[in-house]
Design a protein around this motif. Sequence first.
Motif, short mmCIF file in Angstrom:
data_model
loop_
_atom_site.label_atom_id
_atom_site.label_comp_id
_atom_site.label_asym_id
_atom_site.label_seq_id
_atom_site.Cartn_x
_atom_site.Cartn_y
_atom_site.Cartn_z
N ASN A 252 32.34 -6.22 12.99
CA ASN A 252 31.27 -6.14 13.97
C ASN A 252 30.09 -5.37 13.40
N THR A 253 28.92 -5.58 14.00
CA THR A 253 27.73 -4.81 13.65
C THR A 253 27.20 -4.12 14.90
N VAL A 254 27.05 -2.81 14.82
CA VAL A 254 26.45 -2.02 15.89
C VAL A 254 25.14 -1.46 15.34
N ARG A 255 24.03 -1.89 15.94
CA ARG A 255 22.73 -1.56 15.37
C ARG A 255 21.81 -0.96 16.45
N ASN A 256 21.10 0.11 16.07
CA ASN A 256 20.12 0.72 16.97
C ASN A 256 20.71 1.02 18.34
#
Length: 477
Positions: A252-256
């Motif tokens: 997964n990508t968790v951004r900002n």
Amino acid sequence: MQRRTFLTGTLLGTALAAVPPHTSSSAGAAPAAAPVGSLADLQKAIDRAVPGDQIVLADGTYTVPSGGAIRVSGKHGTGDAPITVVAQSRGGVVLRGERGFVFSDASNITVRDFAFRQSTTLEIPASCTRIRLTRNDFGFTDAGAGFDWVVVRGDDVKIDRNRFHDKKTEGIFLVVDGPGPTAMAQRLNVFKNHFADHSFAGANGGEPIRLGVSGRALSSADAVVEYNLFERCDGDPEAISVKSSDNTIRYNTVRNSRGGIVLRHGNHSTVEGNYLIDGANGVRVYGNDHLVVNNYLGNLSDRALVIGSGTTRDHHPGETTEERRGNDACDRAVIVHNTLYGNAGTLSGESRDYEPQKVVIADNLLVGDTGSLVAMGRTTGFTWQSNILWGAASDGNVPSGGYRRIDPLLRKEPDGVHRLAAGSPAIGAATLGTPSVADDIDGHPRGSSRDIGADEYATAAPLRRPLTAADVGPNAS
């Protein structure tokens, strides 16, 4: 079984002159020549559906009357021939009103391509199995008190390629519970969804995903949450809150986002290959026997990796409600092959009564310019092995012999990730023998001579990168 397409009203016999963009038709399905044109006809089509049927609702905005619903009850597709309810074109059907779909005693049902704008929870109850919600747009109304948008209690559910967005009040995009007070729904798969813009300002109760709750902590769920993108998820410090056991959170990508990945309750979960970038919180770990491997935590303004202490040593049957809500000290976790770069707080602990015990911290790359790279509280029986520390930040209280201070020769690539450059002292320097780690965060094989950190040096392009909006949601491959 051959699919049927239901026809009704004035649309009967009127073929579509051309297939619209993002048509709901798919290979192997009968062409959607003439969809049903009202909620009443949609309900009739659902009521007489058999395995393999595809029911198409014409594009438009439909308001479900107060007290009403689109009911899927006593309907059972098969694994090879599900019953599919689908919008004429992707996002072309907007459902308003208090309720949308209400499921009971159903299995192998797919709901696809709708835009949901309801004001009450969409629930998949324990009486339902193998329900799939795919390529939908969830933007429920936020009027009044907050509520949870989608709640899963049934087994073998798939939530894929949806968009959840724009929530300002308390409440959770996706909750996974189970039957009764302690059990968990089994084998949920959540993948390629886009969770964005949760702006609830409270301290708790605004997670994008919550897997369980404190009373279910010791129950296995075997959920897999993978290839999802979280952006501007600021409703809670936890973007993915795990409160059950035996789950996998990967790629997964968790951004900002304010939220991070938190193993808040439960045991035996894996956090693997995730990117947490340019937000606040990283990964926090409580409970027993977890694996945290191949994660990249970069430019986080709060704590990047927290090995939690507890108000209790171990959760156990017979606890009071208040005891179960407390933190379970992190015991026997393995934290290996992670890269922590440029964070305000790199690797840290806490100060509750029960210290973490017997945690292995090996083959990690810690780089930072502020504070201390390691700021653990009291610990017992930790193993520190073959870590690399670098930057203007102090070493902190990492034990001597568990690390080297040496420039790892990182290069920043176009996707913003710092990877190993040729000649890095991290190449081939990993020493932890078990568990076996077959590949790196990019999907490159590690081989027998493994590198320190999340990245295995390679000249080939990464097979996995931080996700963007084009990789997830209703139009994802």
